[in-house]
Motif scaffolding. Sequence first.
Motif, PDB file in Angstrom:
ATOM      1  N   LEU A  65      46.882  78.811  70.304  1.00 46.49           N
ATOM      2  CA  LEU A  65      47.778  79.431  69.322  1.00 46.49           C
ATOM      3  C   LEU A  65      47.140  80.659  68.668  1.00 46.49           C
ATOM      4  O   LEU A  65      47.820  81.676  68.463  1.00 46.49           O
ATOM      5  CB  LEU A  65      48.179  78.411  68.258  1.00 46.49           C
ATOM      6  N   ALA A  66      45.861  80.573  68.328  1.00 47.45           N
ATOM      7  CA  ALA A  66      45.202  81.728  67.716  1.00 47.45           C
ATOM      8  C   ALA A  66      45.135  82.900  68.683  1.00 47.45           C
ATOM      9  O   ALA A  66      45.338  84.058  68.297  1.00 47.45           O
ATOM     10  CB  ALA A  66      43.801  81.347  67.248  1.00 47.45           C
ATOM     11  N   LEU A  67      44.881  82.614  69.947  1.00 44.20           N
ATOM     12  CA  LEU A  67      44.791  83.684  70.941  1.00 44.20           C
ATOM     13  C   LEU A  67      46.161  84.313  71.194  1.00 44.20           C
ATOM     14  O   LEU A  67      46.276  85.540  71.290  1.00 44.20           O
ATOM     15  CB  LEU A  67      44.224  83.124  72.239  1.00 44.20           C
ATOM     16  N   ALA A  68      47.198  83.489  71.283  1.00 46.00           N
ATOM     17  CA  ALA A  68      48.537  84.013  71.562  1.00 46.00           C
ATOM     18  C   ALA A  68      49.046  84.881  70.419  1.00 46.00           C
ATOM     19  O   ALA A  68      49.592  85.969  70.642  1.00 46.00           O
ATOM     20  CB  ALA A  68      49.497  82.853  71.819  1.00 46.00           C
ATOM     21  N   ALA A  69      48.866  84.410  69.183  1.00 43.97           N
ATOM     22  CA  ALA A  69      49.337  85.198  68.037  1.00 43.97           C
ATOM     23  C   ALA A  69      48.422  86.385  67.762  1.00 43.97           C
ATOM     24  O   ALA A  69      48.893  87.482  67.421  1.00 43.97           O
ATOM     25  CB  ALA A  69      49.424  84.304  66.802  1.00 43.97           C
ATOM     26  N   GLY A  70      47.107  86.191  67.918  1.00 43.76           N
ATOM     27  CA  GLY A  70      46.175  87.274  67.649  1.00 43.76           C
ATOM     28  C   GLY A  70      46.292  88.424  68.620  1.00 43.76           C
ATOM     29  O   GLY A  70      45.927  89.562  68.292  1.00 43.76           O
ATOM     30  N   PHE A  71      46.793  88.155  69.825  1.00 43.74           N
ATOM     31  CA  PHE A  71      46.960  89.216  70.819  1.00 43.74           C
ATOM     32  C   PHE A  71      47.889  90.308  70.298  1.00 43.74           C
ATOM     33  O   PHE A  71      47.587  91.506  70.394  1.00 43.74           O
ATOM     34  CB  PHE A  71      47.516  88.609  72.111  1.00 43.74           C
ATOM     35  N   PHE A  72      49.010  89.923  69.723  1.00 51.59           N
ATOM     36  CA  PHE A  72      49.988  90.905  69.254  1.00 51.59           C
ATOM     37  C   PHE A  72      49.511  91.612  67.984  1.00 51.59           C
ATOM     38  O   PHE A  72      49.724  92.822  67.826  1.00 51.59           O
ATOM     39  CB  PHE A  72      51.329  90.224  69.010  1.00 51.59           C
ATOM     40  N   LEU A  73      48.845  90.869  67.076  1.00 53.43           N
ATOM     41  CA  LEU A  73      48.293  91.530  65.897  1.00 53.43           C
ATOM     42  C   LEU A  73      47.196  92.502  66.295  1.00 53.43           C
ATOM     43  O   LEU A  73      47.065  93.585  65.700  1.00 53.43           O
ATOM     44  CB  LEU A  73      47.758  90.488  64.924  1.00 53.43           C
ATOM     45  N   ALA A  74      46.390  92.154  67.302  1.00 51.84           N
ATOM     46  CA  ALA A  74      45.325  93.045  67.754  1.00 51.84           C
ATOM     47  C   ALA A  74      45.885  94.339  68.317  1.00 51.84           C
ATOM     48  O   ALA A  74      45.325  95.418  68.084  1.00 51.84           O
ATOM     49  CB  ALA A  74      44.469  92.334  68.810  1.00 51.84           C
ATOM     50  N   ILE A  75      46.991  94.245  69.044  1.00 55.35           N
ATOM     51  CA  ILE A  75      47.624  95.462  69.568  1.00 55.35           C
ATOM     52  C   ILE A  75      48.070  96.360  68.419  1.00 55.35           C
ATOM     53  O   ILE A  75      47.853  97.579  68.430  1.00 55.35           O
ATOM     54  CB  ILE A  75      48.823  95.103  70.465  1.00 55.35           C
ATOM     55  N   GLY A  76      48.701  95.753  67.407  1.00 55.51           N
ATOM     56  CA  GLY A  76      49.136  96.539  66.249  1.00 55.51           C
ATOM     57  C   GLY A  76      47.970  97.167  65.506  1.00 55.51           C
ATOM     58  O   GLY A  76      48.041  98.323  65.079  1.00 55.51           O
TER      59      GLY A  76
ATOM     60  N   LEU B 150      43.247  85.521  62.473  1.00 56.79           N
ATOM     61  CA  LEU B 150      42.831  86.802  61.902  1.00 56.79           C
ATOM     62  C   LEU B 150      41.510  87.270  62.501  1.00 56.79           C
ATOM     63  O   LEU B 150      41.314  88.460  62.749  1.00 56.79           O
ATOM     64  CB  LEU B 150      42.719  86.683  60.380  1.00 56.79           C
ATOM     65  N   ASN B 151      40.602  86.339  62.745  1.00 57.71           N
ATOM     66  CA  ASN B 151      39.294  86.701  63.279  1.00 57.71           C
ATOM     67  C   ASN B 151      39.388  87.255  64.689  1.00 57.71           C
ATOM     68  O   ASN B 151      38.815  88.305  64.999  1.00 57.71           O
ATOM     69  CB  ASN B 151      38.366  85.486  63.243  1.00 57.71           C
ATOM     70  N   THR B 152      40.108  86.567  65.559  1.00 55.01           N
ATOM     71  CA  THR B 152      40.213  87.052  66.941  1.00 55.01           C
ATOM     72  C   THR B 152      41.026  88.328  67.021  1.00 55.01           C
ATOM     73  O   THR B 152      40.783  89.172  67.888  1.00 55.01           O
ATOM     74  CB  THR B 152      40.830  85.968  67.843  1.00 55.01           C
ATOM     75  N   ALA B 153      41.975  88.510  66.102  1.00 58.14           N
ATOM     76  CA  ALA B 153      42.743  89.759  66.084  1.00 58.14           C
ATOM     77  C   ALA B 153      41.841  90.944  65.748  1.00 58.14           C
ATOM     78  O   ALA B 153      41.978  92.030  66.333  1.00 58.14           O
ATOM     79  CB  ALA B 153      43.886  89.657  65.078  1.00 58.14           C
ATOM     80  N   ALA B 154      40.900  90.742  64.824  1.00 57.30           N
ATOM     81  CA  ALA B 154      39.993  91.827  64.446  1.00 57.30           C
ATOM     82  C   ALA B 154      39.080  92.217  65.609  1.00 57.30           C
ATOM     83  O   ALA B 154      38.889  93.402  65.895  1.00 57.30           O
ATOM     84  CB  ALA B 154      39.164  91.404  63.235  1.00 57.30           C
ATOM     85  N   TYR B 155      38.509  91.223  66.287  1.00 58.22           N
ATOM     86  CA  TYR B 155      37.622  91.522  67.420  1.00 58.22           C
ATOM     87  C   TYR B 155      38.404  92.116  68.591  1.00 58.22           C
ATOM     88  O   TYR B 155      37.938  93.055  69.252  1.00 58.22           O
ATOM     89  CB  TYR B 155      36.897  90.250  67.863  1.00 58.22           C
ATOM     90  N   SER B 156      39.567  91.566  68.869  1.00 59.41           N
ATOM     91  CA  SER B 156      40.364  92.063  69.992  1.00 59.41           C
ATOM     92  C   SER B 156      40.878  93.475  69.729  1.00 59.41           C
ATOM     93  O   SER B 156      41.065  94.245  70.675  1.00 59.41           O
ATOM     94  CB  SER B 156      41.532  91.118  70.264  1.00 59.41           C
ATOM     95  N   ALA B 157      41.111  93.800  68.462  1.00 64.65           N
ATOM     96  CA  ALA B 157      41.598  95.143  68.140  1.00 64.65           C
ATOM     97  C   ALA B 157      40.604  96.207  68.580  1.00 64.65           C
ATOM     98  O   ALA B 157      40.996  97.271  69.085  1.00 64.65           O
ATOM     99  CB  ALA B 157      41.865  95.254  66.640  1.00 64.65           C
TER     100      ALA B 157
ATOM    101  N   PHE C 169      34.920  83.121  73.839  1.00 67.85           N
ATOM    102  CA  PHE C 169      34.207  82.977  72.569  1.00 67.85           C
ATOM    103  C   PHE C 169      35.083  82.313  71.517  1.00 67.85           C
ATOM    104  O   PHE C 169      34.593  81.527  70.699  1.00 67.85           O
ATOM    105  CB  PHE C 169      33.739  84.345  72.066  1.00 67.85           C
ATOM    106  N   LEU C 170      36.368  82.609  71.525  1.00 72.36           N
ATOM    107  CA  LEU C 170      37.275  82.014  70.547  1.00 72.36           C
ATOM    108  C   LEU C 170      37.358  80.503  70.730  1.00 72.36           C
ATOM    109  O   LEU C 170      37.303  79.747  69.750  1.00 72.36           O
ATOM    110  CB  LEU C 170      38.662  82.642  70.664  1.00 72.36           C
ATOM    111  N   PHE C 171      37.496  80.048  71.966  1.00 74.51           N
ATOM    112  CA  PHE C 171      37.566  78.609  72.202  1.00 74.51           C
ATOM    113  C   PHE C 171      36.260  77.930  71.800  1.00 74.51           C
ATOM    114  O   PHE C 171      36.276  76.812  71.279  1.00 74.51           O
ATOM    115  CB  PHE C 171      37.882  78.335  73.672  1.00 74.51           C
TER     116      PHE C 171
END
Length: 280
Positions: A49-60, A136-143, A194-196
Amino acid sequence: MTCWETVQAYGLRSLGYGERLLPREGYDLCQQFTLIGSGLIWNIYFGVLALAAGFFLAIGLALAKGSSRLWLRKPADWFVFVFRGSPLFIQFFLAYQLLVLLPRDGIQLPLGLFTLTIGTDWVTKAWAGALLVLFLNTAAYSAEIFLGALRSIPKGDLEAADAYGLTGWKKFRRIQWPTMLRLAWPAYTNEAIFLFHATTLVFFSGFPAFQQRGDALYYASFFAGKTFNPFVSYPIVAFYFICLTLILIWLFGRVNARLNRHVPSNARVRRARLLPQIVR
């Protein structure tokens, strides 16, 4: 109790099904594999769930950081800086302490004719609060990964898009988006792994395990404390996460092959043939 009875009793214990109490004796390999595997369900829940949601926030966030507008770029810069600059364990701890301060009766919003009450008792639960932190954490790194890929798009591709009259959203969707994903995907695969692995910190931070329903590492520490032998339960956790990592590599590898299906280097390699005309 046979091994199959142990699986039936404790296989879904982390979700609240089966035996309520943890085993008090025995602590054999079957119990440890079963309970640690049961706890792995929570690790998969948090990770997926964190990866799926963080993917779209990271793109933004990546688009905001690459924007020329200061009111978009600065908040994204600070968001990424805070979550990349502080340890994840501290983020879990601070998030729980802040969420506990919310009113237990909920937040009341006066809307004229009636008052809307938003419940807040659920945000301190690990399934919600810890998931928010991981998101939020994975979104920041993925961004940062997507931003680097966005800046690495070949200049010729962008010039070709301009020559064809592609601008704005159409240019991003047809040119920048697919190229960015193709360039960022190998690094994004590492972030997913790393997230898992980071999900093992959830129940060792501020978020408590309700009725001792923790994740894989939670049960491993339980068995290590009871048997005084950490060289059995912790390698079992490592075994489960190695298997999970192999699955992630396979899944992300399939996506990567799909993204690069048009690249000549990814074409099927022909069998080597003997060419007498070049043999000397």
